[in-house]
Write a protein that holds these residues in place. Structure first.
Motif, PDB file in Angstrom:
ATOM      1  N   UNK A  83      63.343  27.102  45.454  1.00 33.21           N
ATOM      2  CA  UNK A  83      63.540  25.691  44.812  1.00 33.21           C
ATOM      3  C   UNK A  83      63.951  24.790  45.781  1.00 33.21           C
ATOM      4  N   UNK A  84      64.992  24.677  46.484  1.00 32.41           N
ATOM      5  CA  UNK A  84      65.397  23.649  47.224  1.00 32.41           C
ATOM      6  C   UNK A  84      65.418  24.094  48.707  1.00 32.41           C
ATOM      7  N   UNK A  85      65.285  25.190  49.081  1.00 32.59           N
ATOM      8  CA  UNK A  85      65.076  25.578  50.450  1.00 32.59           C
ATOM      9  C   UNK A  85      63.856  26.361  50.872  1.00 32.59           C
ATOM     10  N   UNK A  86      63.141  25.634  51.631  1.00 31.30           N
ATOM     11  CA  UNK A  86      61.741  26.036  52.292  1.00 31.30           C
ATOM     12  C   UNK A  86      61.855  27.387  52.781  1.00 31.30           C
ATOM     13  N   UNK A  87      61.153  28.480  52.410  1.00 24.98           N
ATOM     14  CA  UNK A  87      61.556  29.792  53.331  1.00 24.98           C
ATOM     15  C   UNK A  87      60.881  29.775  54.617  1.00 24.98           C
ATOM     16  N   UNK A  88      61.282  30.367  55.400  1.00 27.89           N
ATOM     17  CA  UNK A  88      60.597  30.342  56.879  1.00 27.89           C
ATOM     18  C   UNK A  88      60.081  31.566  57.235  1.00 27.89           C
ATOM     19  N   UNK A  89      59.349  31.858  58.042  1.00 27.69           N
ATOM     20  CA  UNK A  89      58.699  32.854  58.770  1.00 27.69           C
ATOM     21  C   UNK A  89      58.437  34.092  57.773  1.00 27.69           C
ATOM     22  N   UNK A  90      57.547  33.791  56.737  1.00 29.70           N
ATOM     23  CA  UNK A  90      56.954  34.892  55.795  1.00 29.70           C
ATOM     24  C   UNK A  90      56.114  35.828  56.562  1.00 29.70           C
ATOM     25  N   UNK A  91      56.501  37.052  56.349  1.00 32.04           N
ATOM     26  CA  UNK A  91      55.659  38.258  56.945  1.00 32.04           C
ATOM     27  C   UNK A  91      54.344  38.243  56.584  1.00 32.04           C
ATOM     28  N   UNK A  92      53.446  39.085  56.860  1.00 31.54           N
ATOM     29  CA  UNK A  92      52.056  39.354  56.419  1.00 31.54           C
ATOM     30  C   UNK A  92      52.136  40.057  55.203  1.00 31.54           C
ATOM     31  N   UNK A  93      51.518  39.723  53.708  1.00 24.92           N
ATOM     32  CA  UNK A  93      51.710  40.293  52.579  1.00 24.92           C
ATOM     33  C   UNK A  93      52.701  39.591  51.952  1.00 24.92           C
ATOM     34  N   UNK A  94      53.173  38.387  52.233  1.00 22.91           N
ATOM     35  CA  UNK A  94      54.324  37.713  51.408  1.00 22.91           C
ATOM     36  C   UNK A  94      53.917  36.383  51.211  1.00 22.91           C
ATOM     37  N   UNK A  95      54.118  35.867  50.055  1.00 26.91           N
ATOM     38  CA  UNK A  95      53.594  34.552  49.522  1.00 26.91           C
ATOM     39  C   UNK A  95      54.974  33.748  49.010  1.00 26.91           C
ATOM     40  N   UNK A  96      55.164  32.621  48.935  1.00 24.92           N
ATOM     41  CA  UNK A  96      56.023  31.820  48.459  1.00 24.92           C
ATOM     42  C   UNK A  96      55.686  30.735  47.437  1.00 24.92           C
ATOM     43  N   UNK A  97      56.440  30.950  46.117  1.00 23.17           N
ATOM     44  CA  UNK A  97      56.000  29.883  45.153  1.00 23.17           C
ATOM     45  C   UNK A  97      57.221  29.069  44.681  1.00 23.17           C
ATOM     46  N   UNK A  98      57.071  27.661  44.899  1.00 24.59           N
ATOM     47  CA  UNK A  98      58.001  26.724  44.557  1.00 24.59           C
ATOM     48  C   UNK A  98      58.315  26.424  43.053  1.00 24.59           C
ATOM     49  N   UNK A  99      59.559  26.935  42.508  1.00 28.67           N
ATOM     50  CA  UNK A  99      59.567  27.002  41.167  1.00 28.67           C
ATOM     51  C   UNK A  99      61.083  26.599  41.087  1.00 28.67           C
ATOM     52  N   UNK A 100      61.402  25.766  39.761  1.00 33.45           N
ATOM     53  CA  UNK A 100      62.565  25.595  39.272  1.00 33.45           C
ATOM     54  C   UNK A 100      62.677  26.250  37.955  1.00 33.45           C
ATOM     55  N   UNK A 101      63.408  27.381  38.131  1.00 33.10           N
ATOM     56  CA  UNK A 101      63.708  28.325  36.832  1.00 33.10           C
ATOM     57  C   UNK A 101      64.447  27.814  35.930  1.00 33.10           C
ATOM     58  N   UNK A 102      64.890  26.702  35.986  1.00 33.45           N
ATOM     59  CA  UNK A 102      65.437  25.862  34.857  1.00 33.45           C
ATOM     60  C   UNK A 102      64.367  25.388  33.764  1.00 33.45           C
ATOM     61  N   UNK A 103      63.026  25.293  34.279  1.00 39.40           N
ATOM     62  CA  UNK A 103      62.029  24.774  33.632  1.00 39.40           C
ATOM     63  C   UNK A 103      61.369  26.016  32.972  1.00 39.40           C
ATOM     64  N   UNK A 104      61.391  26.094  31.741  1.00 42.61           N
ATOM     65  CA  UNK A 104      60.461  27.205  31.001  1.00 42.61           C
ATOM     66  C   UNK A 104      59.036  27.184  31.257  1.00 42.61           C
TER      67      UNK A 104
END
Length: 236
Positions: free
Chosen positions: A38-59
């Motif tokens: 949500x607030x922190x952008x992930x760094x250095x994702x390895x192969x086979x990984x993906x990042x999804x920005x999402x606020x889990x307070x939002x249904x």
């Protein structure tokens, strides 16, 4: 979608850093891994990984997260509900929005994510929550946080009972005090935790990740509805 013989896929919520990132890194040896942040952008994702920005307070985010995972990988085998919010709840005040967020993220989000994912989960799939020792050891000044984790523990047992006939296991890991380099405690608080811990040392994020990997593995194929405490013997 019918699962293929491709590499298994895990979703780890709240995994930009700390315990969640350690869990994602550990699982990446055997899984393709999607993480949410949500607030922190992930760094250095390895192969086979993906990042999804999402606020889990939002249904509305639950279906979107699962759709993104299925669109990328075509399957889902493991959900780790790591995202959590800690909000203080002193008895002499009431912050509705902060306390509501405790329960929205810590309890409702795991249920919403599972509901969205269920059509894609086959026999052998696993759901693992990150609870807390505070579910049974009430934290002073943060009772509602502890209550949200106690609710997560009950939900874990209930889902294990409901999904057992489908061959889906549901468990949780309950950390005690964990040494997170990105969010260090002051020396006095660290020492207080050490004094209350039988082993005299704090857990590391990798310790929680190891417990998650075990519960996700075939070595735990007969374990469901359990909360595994990883605390070094906190407040024994």
């Amino acid at each position: 979608m019918t699962q293929s013989a491709s590499r298994k896929v895990a979703l780890v919520t709240g995994a930009a850093r700390g315990i969640g990132r350690a869990i994602a890194a550990s699982l990446s040896a055997d899984y393709d891994v999607a993480i949410t942040h949500r607030t922190t952008t992930p760094e250095a994702l390895s192969d086979g990984m993906m990042a999804i920005e999402a606020d889990l307070r939002d249904p509305q985010s639950y279906e979107r997260i699962i759709n993104a995972v299925i669109a990328r990988y075509g399957r889902l085998d493991l959900i780790v509900n790591n995202a959590g919010i800690i909000a203080g709840s002193p008895v002499d005040s009431f912050d509705h929005d902060a306390l509501r967020a405790n329960f929205d993220v810590n309890v409702l989000a795991p249920h919403g994510v599972l509901a969205a994912a269920l059509p894609h989960l086959g026999r052998g799939a696993c759901v693992i929550g990150i609870s807390s020792v505070n579910a049974v050891l009430p934290p002073k000044g943060a009772a509602m946080y502890g209550a949200s984790k106690a609710a997560l523990d009950l939900w874990t047992r209930a889902m294990a009972k409901e999904l057992g006939p489908c061959g889906i296991r549901v468990n949780a890991v309950a950390p005690g005090a964990v040494n997170i380099p990105e969010a260090p405690r002051d020396a006095a608080l660290t020492q207080a935790f050490l004094d209350m811990t039988a082993l005299g040392q704090l857990a590391e994020p990798s310790d929680i990740a190891d417990a998650v990997s075990f519960l996700a593995s075939d070595k735990a194929r007969a374990i469901t509805g359990e909360v595994l405490t990883v605390s070094g013997g906190y407040r024994l």
